[in-house]
Write a protein that holds these residues in place. Structure first.
Motif, PDB file in Angstrom:
ATOM      1  N   SER A  81       0.832  -1.205   0.000  1.00 27.56           N
ATOM      2  CA  SER A  81       0.000   0.000   0.000  1.00 27.56           C
ATOM      3  C   SER A  81       0.861   1.247   0.000  1.00 27.56           C
ATOM      4  O   SER A  81       1.989   1.247   0.507  1.00 27.56           O
ATOM      5  CB  SER A  81      -0.912   0.019   1.234  1.00 27.56           C
ATOM      6  N   TYR A  96     -13.854   6.320 -10.294  1.00 34.68           N
ATOM      7  CA  TYR A  96     -12.658   5.502 -10.405  1.00 34.68           C
ATOM      8  C   TYR A  96     -12.579   4.818 -11.764  1.00 34.68           C
ATOM      9  O   TYR A  96     -13.589   4.444 -12.357  1.00 34.68           O
ATOM     10  CB  TYR A  96     -12.657   4.420  -9.319  1.00 34.68           C
ATOM     11  N   ASN A 142     -11.911   1.513 -13.855  1.00 28.48           N
ATOM     12  CA  ASN A 142     -12.251   0.128 -13.527  1.00 28.48           C
ATOM     13  C   ASN A 142     -11.045  -0.636 -12.989  1.00 28.48           C
ATOM     14  O   ASN A 142     -11.181  -1.508 -12.128  1.00 28.48           O
ATOM     15  CB  ASN A 142     -12.803  -0.585 -14.757  1.00 28.48           C
ATOM     16  N   SER A 143      -9.866  -0.282 -13.474  1.00 32.55           N
ATOM     17  CA  SER A 143      -8.660  -1.012 -13.096  1.00 32.55           C
ATOM     18  C   SER A 143      -8.269  -0.812 -11.637  1.00 32.55           C
ATOM     19  O   SER A 143      -7.495  -1.614 -11.092  1.00 32.55           O
ATOM     20  CB  SER A 143      -7.495  -0.599 -13.992  1.00 32.55           C
ATOM     21  N   LYS A 167     -10.772   0.281  -9.160  1.00 35.33           N
ATOM     22  CA  LYS A 167     -11.975   0.262  -8.322  1.00 35.33           C
ATOM     23  C   LYS A 167     -11.879  -0.854  -7.287  1.00 35.33           C
ATOM     24  O   LYS A 167     -11.532  -1.993  -7.610  1.00 35.33           O
ATOM     25  CB  LYS A 167     -13.206   0.085  -9.212  1.00 35.33           C
ATOM     26  N   GLY A 168     -12.160  -0.499  -6.056  1.00 30.46           N
ATOM     27  CA  GLY A 168     -12.083  -1.470  -4.971  1.00 30.46           C
ATOM     28  C   GLY A 168     -10.714  -1.563  -4.327  1.00 30.46           C
ATOM     29  O   GLY A 168     -10.569  -2.157  -3.257  1.00 30.46           O
ATOM     30  N   ARG A 169      -9.703  -0.967  -4.949  1.00 29.45           N
ATOM     31  CA  ARG A 169      -8.341  -1.000  -4.399  1.00 29.45           C
ATOM     32  C   ARG A 169      -7.863   0.391  -3.997  1.00 29.45           C
ATOM     33  O   ARG A 169      -7.120   0.536  -3.025  1.00 29.45           O
ATOM     34  CB  ARG A 169      -7.364  -1.583  -5.419  1.00 29.45           C
ATOM     35  N   THR A 191      -8.678   4.555  -3.095  1.00 36.79           N
ATOM     36  CA  THR A 191      -9.686   5.464  -2.533  1.00 36.79           C
ATOM     37  C   THR A 191      -9.185   6.893  -2.615  1.00 36.79           C
ATOM     38  O   THR A 191      -8.095   7.202  -2.120  1.00 36.79           O
ATOM     39  CB  THR A 191      -9.992   5.113  -1.073  1.00 36.79           C
ATOM     40  N   ASN A 213      -4.242   0.495  -2.190  1.00 37.16           N
ATOM     41  CA  ASN A 213      -4.051  -0.808  -1.545  1.00 37.16           C
ATOM     42  C   ASN A 213      -3.961  -1.902  -2.598  1.00 37.16           C
ATOM     43  O   ASN A 213      -4.331  -1.706  -3.756  1.00 37.16           O
ATOM     44  CB  ASN A 213      -5.213  -1.094  -0.594  1.00 37.16           C
ATOM     45  N   SER A 214      -3.475  -3.053  -2.179  1.00 41.97           N
ATOM     46  CA  SER A 214      -3.355  -4.204  -3.082  1.00 41.97           C
ATOM     47  C   SER A 214      -2.666  -3.819  -4.386  1.00 41.97           C
ATOM     48  O   SER A 214      -3.123  -4.168  -5.485  1.00 41.97           O
ATOM     49  CB  SER A 214      -4.744  -4.803  -3.374  1.00 41.97           C
TER      50      SER A 214
END
Length: 124
Positions: free
Chosen positions: A17, A60, A62-63, A65-67, A69, A84-85
């Motif tokens: 991170s 965001y 797509n690449s 998104k979810g990782r 913020t 993150n990740s």
């Protein structure tokens, strides 16, 4: 004159991170959309994330998104990107940008001011 200064880049291992910061000077920050873009060697600059003036709307790629913020602190004239990740394909120079118009911009030409960039390298 509006200035944007990124910080927080560096070398990190796969799945690690980093938190990028972009400090701005100048009056329009609290009413402006802020964005993060990145550019890898030999590739075009691409959209990563954006946040509206209040922080109430975020966008965001797509690449990421979810990782990743995006957030902002209008009292500090600063926008952040928590990553993150992280993956080796996230390796790039990351730029923050300020858009004077409302709404979100997904293309570099839609932003008026840019920082100098900060290198993020993810090792496998």
């Amino acid at each position: 004159q509006v200035q944007l200064v990124e910080s927080g880049g560096g070398l990190v291992q796969d799945a690690g991170s980093l938190r990028l910061s972009c400090a701005t000077s100048g009056p329009p920050f609290s009413t402006s959309t802020m964005g993060w873009f990145r550019q890898a060697p030999g590739k075009e600059r691409e959209f990563v994330a954006a946040i509206n003036w209040s922080g109430g709307s975020t966008y965001y790629a797509n690449s990421v998104k979810g990782r990743f913020t995006i957030s902002r602190d209008n009292a500090k004239n600063t926008v952040y990107l928590q990553m993150n990740s992280l993956q080796p394909e996230d390796t790039a120079v990351y730029y923050c940008a300020l858009r004077l118009r409302g709404g979100v911009g997904y293309q570099p030409y839609e932003y008026n001011y840019w920082g100098q960039g900060t290198q993020v390298t993810v090792s496998s």
